[in-house]
Scaffold this motif. Structure first.
Motif, mmCIF file in Angstrom:
data_model
loop_
_atom_site.group_PDB
_atom_site.id
_atom_site.type_symbol
_atom_site.label_atom_id
_atom_site.label_comp_id
_atom_site.label_asym_id
_atom_site.label_seq_id
_atom_site.Cartn_x
_atom_site.Cartn_y
_atom_site.Cartn_z
ATOM 1 N N HIS A 1 1.065 -1.052 -0.344
ATOM 2 C CA HIS A 1 -0.057 -0.297 -0.398
ATOM 3 C C HIS A 1 0.700 1.797 -0.311
ATOM 4 O O HIS A 1 1.951 1.616 1.322
ATOM 5 C CB HIS A 1 -1.230 0.281 1.405
ATOM 6 N N THR B 1 0.081 4.559 -0.069
ATOM 7 C CA THR B 1 -0.277 5.404 0.942
ATOM 8 C C THR B 1 -1.662 5.309 2.130
ATOM 9 O O THR B 1 -1.662 4.046 2.141
ATOM 10 C CB THR B 1 -2.037 5.736 0.278
ATOM 11 N N TYR C 1 -1.979 7.088 5.999
ATOM 12 C CA TYR C 1 -3.301 7.635 6.683
ATOM 13 C C TYR C 1 -3.148 7.815 8.125
ATOM 14 O O TYR C 1 -2.874 6.768 9.003
ATOM 15 C CB TYR C 1 -4.573 8.429 6.525
ATOM 16 N N GLN D 1 -0.878 12.709 5.296
ATOM 17 C CA GLN D 1 -1.347 11.543 3.981
ATOM 18 C C GLN D 1 -0.289 11.670 3.657
ATOM 19 O O GLN D 1 0.305 12.087 3.117
ATOM 20 C CB GLN D 1 -2.521 11.848 3.647
ATOM 21 N N ALA E 1 -4.298 4.145 8.437
ATOM 22 C CA ALA E 1 -5.131 3.468 7.916
ATOM 23 C C ALA E 1 -4.372 3.488 5.869
ATOM 24 O O ALA E 1 -3.623 4.391 5.860
ATOM 25 C CB ALA E 1 -6.185 4.312 7.243
ATOM 26 N N SER E 2 -4.196 2.478 5.988
ATOM 27 C CA SER E 2 -3.751 3.062 4.701
ATOM 28 C C SER E 2 -4.158 1.863 3.122
ATOM 29 O O SER E 2 -5.341 1.929 3.509
ATOM 30 C CB SER E 2 -2.229 1.503 4.509
ATOM 31 N N SER E 3 -4.135 2.287 1.845
ATOM 32 C CA SER E 3 -4.741 2.500 0.560
ATOM 33 C C SER E 3 -3.862 1.958 -0.324
ATOM 34 O O SER E 3 -2.342 2.339 -0.207
ATOM 35 C CB SER E 3 -5.753 3.325 0.114
ATOM 36 N N ARG F 1 -4.107 7.103 -3.786
ATOM 37 C CA ARG F 1 -4.563 7.716 -3.727
ATOM 38 C C ARG F 1 -5.926 7.870 -4.341
ATOM 39 O O ARG F 1 -6.889 8.155 -3.777
ATOM 40 C CB ARG F 1 -3.602 9.085 -3.477
ATOM 41 N N GLN G 1 -10.002 2.260 1.931
ATOM 42 C CA GLN G 1 -8.963 2.657 3.092
ATOM 43 C C GLN G 1 -8.539 1.406 4.024
ATOM 44 O O GLN G 1 -10.511 1.291 4.593
ATOM 45 C CB GLN G 1 -9.256 3.859 4.072
ATOM 46 N N SER H 1 -8.060 10.825 -2.128
ATOM 47 C CA SER H 1 -8.734 9.664 -1.338
ATOM 48 C C SER H 1 -9.117 10.553 0.404
ATOM 49 O O SER H 1 -9.319 9.742 1.131
ATOM 50 C CB SER H 1 -8.088 8.070 -0.687
#
Lengths: 115, 112
Positions: free
Chosen positions: A29, A31, A33, A48, A93-95, A98, A104, B98
């Motif tokens: 991941h 991204t 947060y 972020q 959190a991660s994704s 973006r 997320q 996001s």
């Protein structure tokens, strides 16, 4: 199943002390947060990251909060000095990327109590 | 500015349907989300809806979107005691990628 890991789960500190929280996102991941969730409220974004770069820290109180993600993998959020009003749940959190359609995934959070 | 409003509490009996409502202010929101948070845990994404849709159904969950009124609802059919949790509505404004703006959450209590 891959999960976002956070430690510690609970932290009690006295005001004016320094505290640090750690987050390990889901592998791959890009991204990451950090959110702060005050009791009875929804999460609010603090910072972020996209890989190792900060892309949004507009809500981060930069006089006392700092965050880093040096190698673009795990991340540390630091508060120095802690204040009573910092008592909250800190969620990571991660994704995958973006994009808005990227889910997320949240960790279990670190509950901070400042005495 | 961005603002998401939810009612704070809903109590239902097991087997009934639950409807949780949300209003938002950012007309540029393209995605709207429902998250579930159980006590002491992080948030779990339940479902999301794209703003060009009116409805989305996923098993026991039905999301309705009234874009004109900026109103979003989550219906849980055949509510179970395990559905007791806090449910958050969130929007993703066009200005960000996001980044999510959350409501304060609705506590759903399901009694046997």
């Amino acid at each position: 199943e891959a999960e976002v890991a956070q430690s510690p789960r609970y932290k009690i500190t006295e005001k004016s002390q320094a505290v640090a929280f750690w987050c390990d996102p889901i592998s791959g991941h890009a991204t990451l947060y950090w959110y702060r969730q005050i009791l009875g409220q929804g999460p609010e974004l603090l910072v972020q990251f996209q890989d190792e770069s900060v892309v949004d820290d507009s809500q981060l109180p930069k006089d006392r909060f700092s965050a880093e993600r040096l190698k673009g993998v795990d991340s540390t959020l630091k508060i120095q000095p802690a204040e009573l009003g910092d008592s909250a749940m800190y969620l990571c959190a991660s994704s995958l990327t973006r994009g808005k359609d990227n889910e997320q995934f949240f960790g279990p959070g670190t509950r901070l109590t400042v005495l | 500015g961005e603002d998401v409003e939810q009612s704070l509490f809903l109590s239902v009996r097991e087997g009934d349907s639950s409807v949780i409502n949300c209003t938002y202010t950012d007309s540029s929101s393209t995605y709207l989300y429902w998250y579930k948070q159980e006590p002491g845990a992080g948030l779990q994404l339940l479902t999301y809806i794209f703003s060009n849709m009116d409805m989305k159904q996923d098993q026991r969950l039905t999301v309705l979107l009234n874009k004109k009124d900026k109103h979003l609802s989550l219906r849980i059919a055949d509510t179970q005691t395990g559905d007791s949790a806090i449910y958050f509505c969130a929007e993703s404004p066009r200005s960000g990628y996001s980044t999510l703006t959350f409501g304060k959450g609705t506590m759903l209590l399901v009694s046997p």
